[in-house]
Design a protein around this motif. Structure first.
Motif, PDB file in Angstrom:
ATOM      1  N   SER A   1       0.821  -1.219   0.000  1.00  0.00           N
ATOM      2  CA  SER A   1       0.000   0.000   0.000  1.00  0.00           C
ATOM      3  C   SER A   1       0.850   1.263   0.000  1.00  0.00           C
ATOM      4  CB  SER A   1      -0.983   0.015   1.182  1.00  0.00           C
ATOM      5  OG  SER A   1      -1.867  -1.078   1.108  1.00  0.00           O
ATOM      6  N   VAL A   2       1.607   1.515   1.068  1.00  0.00           N
ATOM      7  CA  VAL A   2       2.460   2.705   1.111  1.00  0.00           C
ATOM      8  C   VAL A   2       3.909   2.279   1.310  1.00  0.00           C
ATOM      9  CG1 VAL A   2       0.726   4.357   1.888  1.00  0.00           C
ATOM     10  CG2 VAL A   2       1.893   2.952   3.570  1.00  0.00           C
ATOM     11  N   CYS A   3       4.791   2.869   0.525  1.00  0.00           N
ATOM     12  CA  CYS A   3       6.199   2.472   0.572  1.00  0.00           C
ATOM     13  C   CYS A   3       6.887   2.949   1.844  1.00  0.00           C
ATOM     14  CB  CYS A   3       6.924   3.002  -0.665  1.00  0.00           C
ATOM     15  SG  CYS A   3       6.275   2.328  -2.217  1.00  0.00           S
ATOM     16  N   GLY A   4       6.323   3.985   2.464  1.00  0.00           N
ATOM     17  CA  GLY A   4       6.912   4.453   3.712  1.00  0.00           C
ATOM     18  C   GLY A   4       6.809   3.438   4.832  1.00  0.00           C
ATOM     19  N   ALA A   5       5.932   2.445   4.702  1.00  0.00           N
ATOM     20  CA  ALA A   5       5.780   1.401   5.722  1.00  0.00           C
ATOM     21  C   ALA A   5       6.651   0.183   5.438  1.00  0.00           C
ATOM     22  CB  ALA A   5       4.318   0.981   5.813  1.00  0.00           C
ATOM     23  N   GLY A   6       7.427   0.264   4.379  1.00  0.00           N
ATOM     24  CA  GLY A   6       8.291  -0.849   3.999  1.00  0.00           C
ATOM     25  C   GLY A   6       8.357  -0.955   2.494  1.00  0.00           C
ATOM     26  N   ALA A   7       9.566  -1.177   1.964  1.00  0.00           N
ATOM     27  CA  ALA A   7       9.711  -1.228   0.508  1.00  0.00           C
ATOM     28  C   ALA A   7      10.956  -2.020   0.132  1.00  0.00           C
ATOM     29  CB  ALA A   7       9.799   0.187  -0.062  1.00  0.00           C
ATOM     30  N   LEU A   8      10.853  -2.714  -0.995  1.00  0.00           N
ATOM     31  CA  LEU A   8      11.993  -3.392  -1.605  1.00  0.00           C
ATOM     32  C   LEU A   8      12.152  -2.842  -3.020  1.00  0.00           C
ATOM     33  CD1 LEU A   8      11.283  -7.140  -0.698  1.00  0.00           C
ATOM     34  CD2 LEU A   8      12.790  -5.550   0.516  1.00  0.00           C
ATOM     35  N   GLU A   9      13.386  -2.642  -3.449  1.00  0.00           N
ATOM     36  CA  GLU A   9      13.606  -2.204  -4.824  1.00  0.00           C
ATOM     37  C   GLU A   9      13.165  -3.307  -5.779  1.00  0.00           C
ATOM     38  OE1 GLU A   9      17.154   0.359  -5.769  1.00  0.00           O
ATOM     39  OE2 GLU A   9      17.876  -0.592  -3.916  1.00  0.00           O
ATOM     40  N   LEU A  10      12.412  -2.933  -6.792  1.00  0.00           N
ATOM     41  CA  LEU A  10      11.787  -3.911  -7.661  1.00  0.00           C
ATOM     42  C   LEU A  10      12.811  -4.713  -8.464  1.00  0.00           C
ATOM     43  CD1 LEU A  10       9.367  -5.240  -9.043  1.00  0.00           C
ATOM     44  CD2 LEU A  10       9.276  -3.259 -10.598  1.00  0.00           C
ATOM     45  N   VAL A  11      13.689  -4.040  -9.197  1.00  0.00           N
ATOM     46  CA  VAL A  11      14.585  -4.756 -10.115  1.00  0.00           C
ATOM     47  C   VAL A  11      15.544  -5.680  -9.370  1.00  0.00           C
ATOM     48  CG1 VAL A  11      16.408  -4.484 -11.842  1.00  0.00           C
ATOM     49  CG2 VAL A  11      14.352  -3.053 -11.958  1.00  0.00           C
ATOM     50  N   PRO A  12      16.226  -5.235  -8.314  1.00  0.00           N
ATOM     51  CA  PRO A  12      17.095  -6.180  -7.590  1.00  0.00           C
ATOM     52  C   PRO A  12      16.346  -7.375  -7.013  1.00  0.00           C
ATOM     53  CG  PRO A  12      17.650  -3.920  -7.000  1.00  0.00           C
ATOM     54  CD  PRO A  12      16.368  -3.861  -7.788  1.00  0.00           C
ATOM     55  N   THR A  13      15.124  -7.159  -6.540  1.00  0.00           N
ATOM     56  CA  THR A  13      14.361  -8.278  -5.980  1.00  0.00           C
ATOM     57  C   THR A  13      13.981  -9.279  -7.066  1.00  0.00           C
ATOM     58  OG1 THR A  13      13.480  -6.809  -4.271  1.00  0.00           O
ATOM     59  CG2 THR A  13      12.347  -8.898  -4.608  1.00  0.00           C
ATOM     60  N   LEU A  14      13.563  -8.778  -8.233  1.00  0.00           N
ATOM     61  CA  LEU A  14      13.301  -9.670  -9.361  1.00  0.00           C
ATOM     62  C   LEU A  14      14.558 -10.443  -9.744  1.00  0.00           C
ATOM     63  CD1 LEU A  14      11.105  -7.343 -11.614  1.00  0.00           C
ATOM     64  CD2 LEU A  14      10.328  -9.311 -10.286  1.00  0.00           C
ATOM     65  N   GLY A  15      15.706  -9.779  -9.671  1.00  0.00           N
ATOM     66  CA  GLY A  15      16.966 -10.464  -9.963  1.00  0.00           C
ATOM     67  C   GLY A  15      17.239 -11.595  -8.991  1.00  0.00           C
ATOM     68  N   GLN A  16      16.889 -11.416  -7.718  1.00  0.00           N
ATOM     69  CA  GLN A  16      17.067 -12.485  -6.730  1.00  0.00           C
ATOM     70  C   GLN A  16      16.177 -13.682  -7.053  1.00  0.00           C
ATOM     71  OE1 GLN A  16      16.271 -10.733  -2.921  1.00  0.00           O
ATOM     72  NE2 GLN A  16      18.027  -9.343  -3.015  1.00  0.00           N
ATOM     73  N   ILE A  17      14.958 -13.410  -7.521  1.00  0.00           N
ATOM     74  CA  ILE A  17      14.070 -14.509  -7.918  1.00  0.00           C
ATOM     75  C   ILE A  17      14.670 -15.265  -9.094  1.00  0.00           C
ATOM     76  CG2 ILE A  17      11.789 -15.051  -8.858  1.00  0.00           C
ATOM     77  CD1 ILE A  17      10.752 -12.569  -7.281  1.00  0.00           C
ATOM     78  N   GLY A  18      15.229 -14.523 -10.068  1.00  0.00           N
ATOM     79  CA  GLY A  18      15.887 -15.176 -11.198  1.00  0.00           C
ATOM     80  C   GLY A  18      17.077 -16.010 -10.765  1.00  0.00           C
ATOM     81  N   ASP A  19      17.867 -15.500  -9.820  1.00  0.00           N
ATOM     82  CA  ASP A  19      19.016 -16.263  -9.322  1.00  0.00           C
ATOM     83  C   ASP A  19      18.540 -17.562  -8.666  1.00  0.00           C
ATOM     84  OD1 ASP A  19      20.725 -14.282 -10.200  1.00  0.00           O
ATOM     85  OD2 ASP A  19      20.907 -13.314  -8.232  1.00  0.00           O
ATOM     86  N   TRP A  20      17.461 -17.470  -7.895  1.00  0.00           N
ATOM     87  CA  TRP A  20      16.946 -18.680  -7.241  1.00  0.00           C
ATOM     88  C   TRP A  20      16.495 -19.694  -8.280  1.00  0.00           C
ATOM     89  CZ3 TRP A  20      12.708 -21.767  -6.948  1.00  0.00           C
ATOM     90  CH2 TRP A  20      12.645 -22.656  -5.876  1.00  0.00           C
ATOM     91  N   LEU A  21      15.823 -19.243  -9.315  1.00  0.00           N
ATOM     92  CA  LEU A  21      15.371 -20.164 -10.361  1.00  0.00           C
ATOM     93  C   LEU A  21      16.555 -20.845 -11.043  1.00  0.00           C
ATOM     94  CD1 LEU A  21      12.407 -18.212 -11.969  1.00  0.00           C
ATOM     95  CD2 LEU A  21      12.326 -20.580 -11.171  1.00  0.00           C
ATOM     96  N   ARG A  22      17.621 -20.113 -11.294  1.00  0.00           N
ATOM     97  CA  ARG A  22      18.794 -20.715 -11.947  1.00  0.00           C
ATOM     98  C   ARG A  22      19.504 -21.692 -11.017  1.00  0.00           C
ATOM     99  NH1 ARG A  22      18.704 -15.331 -13.952  1.00  0.00           N
ATOM    100  NH2 ARG A  22      18.225 -15.345 -16.207  1.00  0.00           N
ATOM    101  N   ASP A  23      19.427 -21.437  -9.722  1.00  0.00           N
ATOM    102  CA  ASP A  23      20.010 -22.371  -8.757  1.00  0.00           C
ATOM    103  C   ASP A  23      19.130 -23.593  -8.534  1.00  0.00           C
ATOM    104  OD1 ASP A  23      22.198 -20.723  -8.380  1.00  0.00           O
ATOM    105  OD2 ASP A  23      21.376 -19.743  -6.591  1.00  0.00           O
ATOM    106  N   ASN A  24      17.879 -23.515  -8.970  1.00  0.00           N
ATOM    107  CA  ASN A  24      16.918 -24.606  -8.783  1.00  0.00           C
ATOM    108  C   ASN A  24      16.251 -24.911 -10.126  1.00  0.00           C
ATOM    109  OD1 ASN A  24      16.589 -24.944  -5.572  1.00  0.00           O
ATOM    110  ND2 ASN A  24      16.893 -22.786  -6.074  1.00  0.00           N
ATOM    111  N   PRO A  25      16.972 -25.577 -11.021  1.00  0.00           N
ATOM    112  CA  PRO A  25      16.520 -25.710 -12.416  1.00  0.00           C
ATOM    113  C   PRO A  25      15.329 -26.644 -12.632  1.00  0.00           C
ATOM    114  CG  PRO A  25      18.548 -26.952 -12.065  1.00  0.00           C
ATOM    115  CD  PRO A  25      18.315 -26.167 -10.811  1.00  0.00           C
ATOM    116  N   THR A  26      14.823 -27.284 -11.571  1.00  0.00           N
ATOM    117  CA  THR A  26      13.652 -28.160 -11.739  1.00  0.00           C
ATOM    118  C   THR A  26      12.371 -27.511 -11.206  1.00  0.00           C
ATOM    119  OG1 THR A  26      13.972 -29.270  -9.599  1.00  0.00           O
ATOM    120  CG2 THR A  26      15.125 -30.196 -11.515  1.00  0.00           C
TER     121      THR A  26
END
Length: 403
Positions: free
Chosen positions: A183-208
């Motif tokens: 809802s509001v970023c002042g209550a907590g926020a993660l940068e979008l692109v780096p977080t998406l990159g972490q999801i991609g890294d996890w997928l590459r580490d878990n290829p199944t």
């Protein structure tokens, strides 16, 4: 469960292989001792007593031992079972036939110090704990005059809304960039692109594994698409069939293609072929429940006749409480509601979205649902046919609906 069976089988094969390799090595050692004895005693066998053949015999025995240690495991145990989505049994199942655990507001975590968190581990931790569907909210940072409007549609408690409105309206300078916020970023926020990159890294580490993102998209479609590409996910993005009524592929085919990241939006639909509107392909239950007893299966967004089925299984009163999650996330409660909604809606539940996914045993319920479907397929493949269920005919055995 299925995972325990796979682990037990793997352990049995490992022990068998270890015993065979040990026997081969002992045999090779005995042969080497024999070669040494022949070399020293020189029995009356010309080939063995000829000094020129000593190194050759030693090499041959050693080579045989090494080849034996490599070939024996495969010959005895066969190739390892293929794993898809954590199970050897799910590889032949279609994406629209299986149940998966989803985390509601996956970015709002205790680990990342959000005010009013709805998950405990960070996003990578949730994936490691068995979550395969992430419900994420994308935003630009709110301006002070936008705080009250954003909070008015949030599921924060009324008291927390009042406090946040007072604080963020005074001290909340906008930050540039793209964010994942509740809802509001002042209550907590993660940068979008780096977080998406972490999801991609996890997928590459878990290829199944296959992962799905469901975006409550507060950003325009082109901006969102650019962020996904900037995060380096182009080679992972799956392109759903343009016809939402077509069956989805088998998990093993998605994995073999390398396209293991499905991205849906609540508002947008394209323009990229891999960025599709969830409610063209799927349907859901309501999501604003004030108590566990209010949970229902009535149609909400997406209507009532779609291939994918999102079960919103969380209580929003009070902003989402661990106490409520402990109740509704029990295996029995999840299974009871999933079975009930499947009977009412004529479709198998695919995504079970919960708060605090690591509290209770929602993952155990997901595994049990998949085990039930595999068992039904083995007994009568027609019973779990999505097309039959789409026609509104619940599977029946002995005069009663199959649960």
């Amino acid at each position: 469960g299925l995972l325990a069976d796979v682990q037990a089988t793997a352990l049995d094969r490992l022990l068998t292989t270890a015993v065979v390799v040990a026997v081969i090595l002992l045999a090779a050692g005995a042969l080497l001792i024999l070669v040494g004895w022949v070399w020293e005693t020189r029995p009356s066998v010309p080939v063995l007593t000829d000094p020129r053949h000593g190194p050759t015999l030693t090499f041959a025995v050693t080579a045989c031992a090494l080849v034996g240690t490599m070939v024996a495991p495969v010959a005895i145990t066969g190739s390892s079972p293929r794993i898809c989505q954590g199970s050897a049994e799910l590889c032949d199942a279609r994406y629209d036939e299986i149940a998966q655990l989803a985390s509601h507001n996956a970015m709002a975590t205790t680990a990342d110090r959000f005010i009013g968190p709805l998950q405990d581990p960070d996003i990578v931790g949730q994936l490691g704990a068995g979550v395969r569907v992430l419900l994420l909210d994308t935003h630009e940072w709110e301006r002070p005059e936008e705080v009250a409007d954003r909070l008015s549609t949030s599921d924060f408690s009324p008291d927390l809304r009042r406090r946040l409105t007072g604080i963020l309206g005074r001290v909340n300078p906008p930050h540039p960039g793209l964010w994942l916020c509740h809802s509001v970023c002042g209550a907590g926020a993660l940068e979008l692109v780096p977080t998406l990159g972490q999801i991609g890294d996890w997928l590459r580490d878990n290829p199944t594994e296959v992962v799905t993102l469901i975006l409550q998209d507060g950003l325009d479609p082109v901006t969102t698409q650019d962020a996904l590409l900037q995060a380096g996910l182009a080679d992972l993005l799956y392109r759903p069939d343009p016809d939402p009524d077509r069956p989805w592929p088998k998990l093993k085919d998605m994995i073999d293609s390398g396209r293991r990241l499905v991205v849906f939006a609540e508002q947008a639909d394209g323009p990229a072929p891999w960025y599709r509107n969830l409610y063209r392909y799927g349907m859901e239950t309501p999501f604003a429940f004030r108590s566990p007893d209010e949970m229902s299966c009535v149609p909400n967004r997406g209507g009532s006749d779609k291939r994918l089925f999102l079960l919103n299984h969380f209580v929003t009163a009070g902003g989402g409480l661990r106490l409520d999650a402990g109740t509704v996330n029990s295996r029995e409660r999840v299974l009871e509601r999933a079975h009930n909604c499947e009977r009412q809606r004529g479709r198998p539940v695919n995504f079970i979205a919960v708060d605090y996914a690591t509290i209770g045993d929602a993952l155990g319920a997901v595994e049990e649902l998949n085990a039930e479907r595999l068992e039904d397929d083995a007994r009568d493949p027609v019973e779990r046919s999505p097309d039959r269920l789409r026609a509104g005919v619940p599977p029946v055995r002995d005069g009663a609906p199959v649960r």
